[in-house]
Design a protein around this motif. Structure first.
Motif, PDB file in Angstrom:
ATOM      1  N   PHE A   3      17.214  -5.817  56.659  1.00  0.00           N
ATOM      2  CA  PHE A   3      15.966  -6.082  56.075  1.00  0.00           C
ATOM      3  C   PHE A   3      15.643  -5.924  54.681  1.00  0.00           C
ATOM      4  O   PHE A   3      15.916  -4.862  54.257  1.00  0.00           O
ATOM      5  CB  PHE A   3      14.914  -5.121  57.023  1.00  0.00           C
ATOM      6  N   LEU A   6       9.674  -9.380  53.288  1.00  0.00           N
ATOM      7  CA  LEU A   6       9.074 -10.047  54.262  1.00  0.00           C
ATOM      8  C   LEU A   6       8.096 -10.997  53.352  1.00  0.00           C
ATOM      9  O   LEU A   6       7.577 -10.796  52.511  1.00  0.00           O
ATOM     10  CB  LEU A   6       8.145  -8.956  55.090  1.00  0.00           C
ATOM     11  N   SER A  86      14.471 -11.887  53.854  1.00  0.00           N
ATOM     12  CA  SER A  86      15.291 -11.946  54.985  1.00  0.00           C
ATOM     13  C   SER A  86      14.509 -12.140  56.379  1.00  0.00           C
ATOM     14  O   SER A  86      15.102 -12.949  57.084  1.00  0.00           O
ATOM     15  CB  SER A  86      16.141 -10.449  55.156  1.00  0.00           C
ATOM     16  N   HIS A  87      13.266 -11.975  55.991  1.00  0.00           N
ATOM     17  CA  HIS A  87      12.561 -12.251  57.248  1.00  0.00           C
ATOM     18  C   HIS A  87      11.188 -12.820  56.680  1.00  0.00           C
ATOM     19  O   HIS A  87      10.589 -12.740  55.493  1.00  0.00           O
ATOM     20  CB  HIS A  87      12.030 -10.746  57.971  1.00  0.00           C
ATOM     21  N   CYS A 106       6.946  -4.116  58.724  1.00  0.00           N
ATOM     22  CA  CYS A 106       8.048  -3.814  58.115  1.00  0.00           C
ATOM     23  C   CYS A 106       9.085  -2.703  58.601  1.00  0.00           C
ATOM     24  O   CYS A 106      10.226  -3.106  58.754  1.00  0.00           O
ATOM     25  CB  CYS A 106       7.776  -3.668  56.452  1.00  0.00           C
ATOM     26  N   VAL A 109      10.702  -4.148  61.883  1.00  0.00           N
ATOM     27  CA  VAL A 109      11.672  -5.223  61.734  1.00  0.00           C
ATOM     28  C   VAL A 109      12.882  -4.480  60.942  1.00  0.00           C
ATOM     29  O   VAL A 109      13.952  -4.885  61.432  1.00  0.00           O
ATOM     30  CB  VAL A 109      11.018  -5.984  60.437  1.00  0.00           C
ATOM     31  N   PRO A 113      16.573  -5.752  62.830  1.00  0.00           N
ATOM     32  CA  PRO A 113      16.315  -6.740  62.070  1.00  0.00           C
ATOM     33  C   PRO A 113      16.734  -8.024  62.539  1.00  0.00           C
ATOM     34  O   PRO A 113      16.389  -8.999  62.145  1.00  0.00           O
ATOM     35  CB  PRO A 113      16.949  -6.576  60.962  1.00  0.00           C
ATOM     36  N   ASP A 114      17.554  -8.025  63.734  1.00  0.00           N
ATOM     37  CA  ASP A 114      18.122  -9.403  64.444  1.00  0.00           C
ATOM     38  C   ASP A 114      17.078 -10.043  65.172  1.00  0.00           C
ATOM     39  O   ASP A 114      17.372 -10.951  65.893  1.00  0.00           O
ATOM     40  CB  ASP A 114      19.449  -9.114  64.881  1.00  0.00           C
ATOM     41  N   PRO A 116      13.436 -11.351  67.078  1.00  0.00           N
ATOM     42  CA  PRO A 116      12.058 -12.037  66.691  1.00  0.00           C
ATOM     43  C   PRO A 116      11.238 -10.978  67.229  1.00  0.00           C
ATOM     44  O   PRO A 116      11.255 -10.226  68.358  1.00  0.00           O
ATOM     45  CB  PRO A 116      12.111 -13.202  67.402  1.00  0.00           C
ATOM     46  N   VAL A 159       7.058 -12.823  63.868  1.00  0.00           N
ATOM     47  CA  VAL A 159       8.211 -12.525  62.677  1.00  0.00           C
ATOM     48  C   VAL A 159       9.427 -12.919  63.339  1.00  0.00           C
ATOM     49  O   VAL A 159      10.051 -12.836  64.478  1.00  0.00           O
ATOM     50  CB  VAL A 159       8.326 -10.628  62.448  1.00  0.00           C
ATOM     51  N   PRO A 161      13.830 -13.279  61.804  1.00  0.00           N
ATOM     52  CA  PRO A 161      14.806 -13.725  60.643  1.00  0.00           C
ATOM     53  C   PRO A 161      14.647 -14.891  60.119  1.00  0.00           C
ATOM     54  O   PRO A 161      14.789 -15.752  60.690  1.00  0.00           O
ATOM     55  CB  PRO A 161      16.150 -13.246  61.318  1.00  0.00           C
ATOM     56  N   TYR A 165      15.470 -18.700  62.216  1.00  0.00           N
ATOM     57  CA  TYR A 165      14.223 -19.602  62.228  1.00  0.00           C
ATOM     58  C   TYR A 165      14.804 -21.327  61.873  1.00  0.00           C
ATOM     59  O   TYR A 165      14.533 -22.331  62.430  1.00  0.00           O
ATOM     60  CB  TYR A 165      12.906 -19.400  61.468  1.00  0.00           C
TER      61      TYR A 165
END
Length: 305
Positions: A3, A6, A86-87, A106, A109, A113-114, A116, A159, A161, A165
């Motif tokens: 991460f 955002l 990254s996100h 944050c 995430v 971080p991988d 959703p 949210v 990554p 998306y």
């Protein structure tokens, strides 16, 4: 994946008044966090640009006007294409952020971080987290008290990554609005990607862009009727689709009675007609894994983390 920041992605449409209320809460919540903002404005004549400029320094946001109004789905994709963190956090303009909301998002995430994330929304007297499957309307806001995990994030507070998306093509732009998040949720789930709910509930007004406008209410009824059929056509395997079609047919009879009481029967029926006509083309637009009986069983028996 790690991460590294955002980006809040927001699609605006007749949103100046609402954004003037909510954006100051976003700025307070962002504080010194690694958070940026991108606004895709599909109705740039109502002074949203001025509202944004009055609340954010120029180096912290991007503003993307498009007077042609390509729709919510296209606006999200256009904004997501510019994201360098990254996100990204898809956030509706009629959502208020508590002061600690972005810090909590944050942190969650960064810890995973991988995956959703579906962020909670409080609206219409209830609390909801992500999207749920429904036998009548196909997809529905998932109640926060539901025992199973979300099918996927709601477009109102989601949210992703950024690379994930984009890899899935974001939202299907032909859907325009209402149902594009469910379409992506079915595709993600069928591909083995699960969504986790976050115990953060954001106050959400809901429906500010169509309130008080009969024409837009009719357009919404048209799109919901059409998009239910298109989402099923795009994302379901043939065996599940053959079972779902008669169920959806009966469900639409029940929905027709409601639309009649609302004075929205004609756009609703037009939407069904367009959904039937456009179904084959919609299916060709997605060639990845589809949601079938195995996915359905896994979803219905999954427990939330």
């Amino acid at each position: 994946m790690t991460f590294d920041g955002l980006t809040v992605v927001t699609v605006l449409y007749r949103s100046a008044g609402m954004l003037a209320e909510t954006l100051p809460t976003w700025v307070r919540s962002a504080g010194d966090l690694p958070v940026r903002f991108v606004f895709a404005d599909n109705w740039p004549s109502d002074a949203c640009a001025e509202v944004v400029a009055a609340n954010l320094p120029a180096d912290r946001y991007a503003y993307l006007p498009d007077a042609s109004n390509p729709g919510f789905a296209a606006g999200c994709n256009r904004a997501a294409a510019t994201v360098t963190t990254s996100h990204l956090l898809l956030l509706n303009p009629d959502v208020w952020l508590p002061d600690d909301a972005l810090a909590r998002i944050c942190a969650a995430v960064a810890a995973d971080p991988d995956t959703p994330v579906a962020v909670g929304l409080a609206m219409h007297g209830g609390e909801y987290v992500g999207i749920d499957l429904n036998p009548v309307s196909l997809f529905i806001d998932r109640r926060a008290t539901a025992g199973r995990a979300p099918l996927g994030p709601s477009g109102g507070a989601a949210v992703f990554p950024a690379a994930l998306y984009r890899r899935f093509g974001g939202f299907d732009e032909h859907l325009f609005a209402w149902g594009e998040d469910a379409d992506l949720a079915f595709r993600l789930y069928a591909s083995g990607l699960r969504t986790r709910g976050l115990d953060v509930v954001l106050p959400h007004a809901g429906g500010h862009s169509v309130d008080g406008d009969d024409r837009l209410q009719g357009f919404r009824a048209f799109l919901l009727a059409r998009n239910r059929l298109l989402v099923a056509s795009r994302t379901f395997t043939w065996p599940l689709l053959l079972v779902a079609v008669p169920v959806l047919a009966l469900a639409h009879l029940a929905l027709a009675a409601r639309r009649t009481r609302q004075g929205l029967l004609r756009p609703f029926l037009r939407g069904i007609g367009r959904g039937l006509v456009e179904g084959p083309a919609a299916r060709r637009r997605w060639t990845g894994p589809r949601f079938g009986f195995a996915s359905l069983l896994g979803y219905l028996t999954a427990r939330r983390a």
